[in-house]
Design an enzyme around this catalytic site. Structure first.
Site, PDB file in Angstrom:
ATOM      1  N   GLY A 188       0.840  -1.202   0.000  1.00 15.34           N
ATOM      2  CA  GLY A 188       0.000   0.000   0.000  1.00 15.34           C
ATOM      3  C   GLY A 188       0.867   1.240   0.000  1.00 15.34           C
ATOM      4  N   SER A 189       0.314   2.332   0.463  1.00 20.90           N
ATOM      5  CA  SER A 189       1.042   3.608   0.418  1.00 20.90           C
ATOM      6  C   SER A 189       2.141   3.656   1.487  1.00 20.90           C
ATOM      7  CB  SER A 189       0.065   4.760   0.667  1.00 20.90           C
ATOM      8  OG  SER A 189      -0.401   4.684   2.002  1.00 20.90           O
ATOM      9  N   GLY A 193       2.275   2.180   5.395  1.00 15.99           N
ATOM     10  CA  GLY A 193       3.404   1.411   5.928  1.00 15.99           C
ATOM     11  C   GLY A 193       3.973   2.049   7.186  1.00 15.99           C
ATOM     12  N   GLU A 210       5.886  -3.562   1.067  1.00 21.41           N
ATOM     13  CA  GLU A 210       6.024  -3.179  -0.340  1.00 21.41           C
ATOM     14  C   GLU A 210       5.144  -1.956  -0.516  1.00 21.41           C
ATOM     15  OE1 GLU A 210       4.915  -2.770  -4.106  1.00 21.41           O
ATOM     16  OE2 GLU A 210       4.074  -4.769  -3.822  1.00 21.41           O
ATOM     17  N   CYS A 244       2.154   0.344  -8.447  1.00 25.31           N
ATOM     18  CA  CYS A 244       3.225   0.921  -7.631  1.00 25.31           C
ATOM     19  C   CYS A 244       4.483   1.089  -8.479  1.00 25.31           C
ATOM     20  CB  CYS A 244       3.480   0.084  -6.389  1.00 25.31           C
ATOM     21  SG  CYS A 244       3.893  -1.595  -6.767  1.00 25.31           S
TER      22      CYS A 244
HETATM   23  C1  UN1 Z   1       1.980  -3.351  -7.594  1.00 27.37           C
HETATM   24  O1  UN1 Z   1       1.630  -2.406  -8.298  1.00 27.37           O
HETATM   25  O2  UN1 Z   1       1.736  -3.364  -6.363  1.00 27.37           O
HETATM   26  O3  UN1 Z   1       5.760  -5.241 -11.910  1.00 27.37           O
HETATM   27  C2  UN1 Z   1       2.608  -4.568  -8.103  1.00 27.37           C
HETATM   28  C3  UN1 Z   1       4.571  -4.985 -11.979  1.00 27.37           C
HETATM   29  C4  UN1 Z   1       3.594  -6.025 -11.499  1.00 27.37           C
HETATM   30  C5  UN1 Z   1       3.339  -5.905 -10.041  1.00 27.37           C
HETATM   31  C6  UN1 Z   1       2.987  -4.531  -9.558  1.00 27.37           C
HETATM   32  N1  UN1 Z   1       4.086  -7.331 -11.806  1.00 27.37           N
HETATM   33  O4  UN1 Z   1       4.171  -3.937 -12.428  1.00 27.37           O
END
Ligand code: UN1
Length: 455
Positions: A188-189, A193, A210, A244
């Site tokens: 998440g953000s 975290g 993450e 992300c």
């Molecule tokens: C995410 O956005 O939390 O590499 C994961 C990537 C994807 C996973 C993204 N396999 O963009």
């Protein structure tokens, strides 16, 4: 809302105690069956992802494929949870490490990868011998329920290995504070975290974080521009800028800046935006009105500082919040580039020296993903070297998003430092025992220490 927390924990603990007694390859076999069931129901799961997370159907299918790949990976891994054997300094001794399961893994996932991130965590946690309590995003609880149903269809007496905890932030806090949760894996953000991690650390629990990215790409003069524009467009506008790993900052060498902009703008303008179930569409809607507000605020805030803003407007399309992905041309690294806006905004800035571009890339708090586009191996080696990218992911001639499961996934600094998915990420889901075994008839002490009495 849902089951009582203590009941969930008790059920999960009971599942763990049974499951850990199974030999790891047998655990792997259940994960293999889970993968087969997902192969059969790929369409159904992908449809659910598109209806809840609103990503285009091809990306939703890709997401289910990511879980299937994880199942294959974890099945093989279940026979490879290796511990090293080291030479002992003492005669007739063996020095060895043994990996054992942790217990209950808490798993908090975000709306944007409602199934894949669970797959990264669950497949590894399960073959390593743990149970899992999954707290999905309130936006995508249907995906979690469907995934759980598929697990239940193959799990026999181990259905409770996966339990779902519904709720918003309060549910995450409950998991974070509960000492029964041996490892809390959270996606998440950065703000989330930073709120959750201290709660886990206060009880000396383990975190696997993450968190947000603020990903950059650098385009050098020798780059193959067709490939580059494609990679940049997918990374910046794909998933409506809600990965992300989404590309947010683009540094372009001044010699090719105009040429890149000339190609990038039409590439963005020709994106097909609309119903994510339509296979011709490349960009679906944003997840919520709130996301649009955040996008609008960022664009408004930088309107006086930007050289030029292309796109970014709300589109008049029925059935969702659709936007034209934005390109913001800037002369310097403005404040708005320091934070992640979970929407398609790409800042583009010229640079003179590669070392300056790398410095700017690394100047933000987050450290997830990064790319360089070049055909000069000295530049790509610099980028991958100790003075290069400070991110957990560094790519050459591909965009910042779309990682395969085989490598460890995660980032540094405010991104949280966790690693999930491939390589040796499984070690985070186990505890390491260092065992020294004496099969001799003497008791020599390490470091030559004498403890014998002379008398
Ligand atoms: C995410 O956005 O939390 O590499 C994961 C990537 C994807 C996973 C993204 N396999 O963009």
């Amino acid at each position: 809302m849902g089951e009582k927390h203590s009941d969930l924990v008790n059920k999960s603990k009971a599942a763990f105690l049974k499951w850990r007694a199974l030999p790891a390859p047998e655990r792997g076999n259940y994960i293999r069956l889970f993968g087969e069931a997902l192969r059969e129901q790929k369409k159904e799961v992908a449809n659910q992802i598109t209806s809840e997370a609103k990503k285009i159907i091809s990306e939703s299918e890709g997401e289910v494929q990511e879980v299937i790949d994880m199942c294959d990976f974890a099945t093989g891994l279940s026979r490879q949870l290796y511990g090293l054997t080291m030479p002992s300094e003492r005669p007739n001794h063996r020095l060895q490490e043994i990996w054992q399961p942790l217990g209950i893994v808490g798993c908090i996932t975000a709306f944007n990868f409602p199934v894949a991130v669970f797959g990264w965590n669950f497949c590894l946690a399960a073959v390593c011998g743990n149970s899992i309590i999954w707290k999905p995003s309130p936006h995508s609880e249907g995906c979690a329920e469907l995934t759980k149903k598929i697990w239940d269809s193959v799990a026999g007496e181990y259905k409770d290995l996966v339990l779902i905890k519904k709720g918003a932030n309060d549910a995450s806090v409950e998991l974070a504070e509960d000492e029964n949760i041996a490892l809390l894996s959270a996606t998440g953000s950065c703000a989330m975290g930073k709120a959750i991690a201290p709660l886990v650390s206060a009880r000396l629990g383990r975190n696997l974080l993450e968190l947000g990215g603020n990903n950059a790409a650098i385009i050098c003069p020798t780059a193959d521009l067709d490939l580059t524009i494609k990679g940049v467009t997918f990374s910046a506008a794909g998933t409506t800028g809600q990965r992300c790993t989404t590309l947010r900052r683009l540094f372009v060498h001044e010699d090719i800046y105009e040429e890149v902009i000339k190609k990038l703008i039409p590439s963005f303008e020709s994106l097909k935006i609309g119903d994510p179930f339509d296979r011709n569409i490349q960009v679906g809607p944003l997840i919520s009105e709130q996301s649009y507000e955040a996008m609008k605020k960022t664009l408004d805030d930088c309107s006086n500082k930007a050289k030029k803003i292309h796109g970014g407007q709300k589109l008049d399309i029925e059935g969702g919040i659709y936007v034209q992905p934005a390109i913001v041309e800037v002369d310097s690294h403005i404040d708005e580039m320091n934070d992640e806006t979970f929407a398609p905004i790409l800042f583009v800035m010229p640079f003179k020296k590669l070392t300056d571009a790398i410095k700017l890339q690394n100047s933000v708090k987050q450290g997830l993903s990064s790319s360089i586009f070049t055909n000069d191996f000295r530049e790509s080696e610099l980028f991958l070297g100790p003075e290069g990218s400070d991110c957990g992911i560094a790519n050459v001639n591909i965009g910042t998003s779309g990682a395969e499961i085989g490598g460890a996934f995660g980032g540094e600094k405010d991104t949280g430092g966790g690693r999930e998915s491939g390589s040796d990420a499984w070690k985070a889901y186990m505890r390491r025992i260092t065992a020294t075994l004496n099969h001799g008839i003497e008791l020599p002490l390490a470091q030559g220490v004498e403890f014998d009495s002379e008398s």
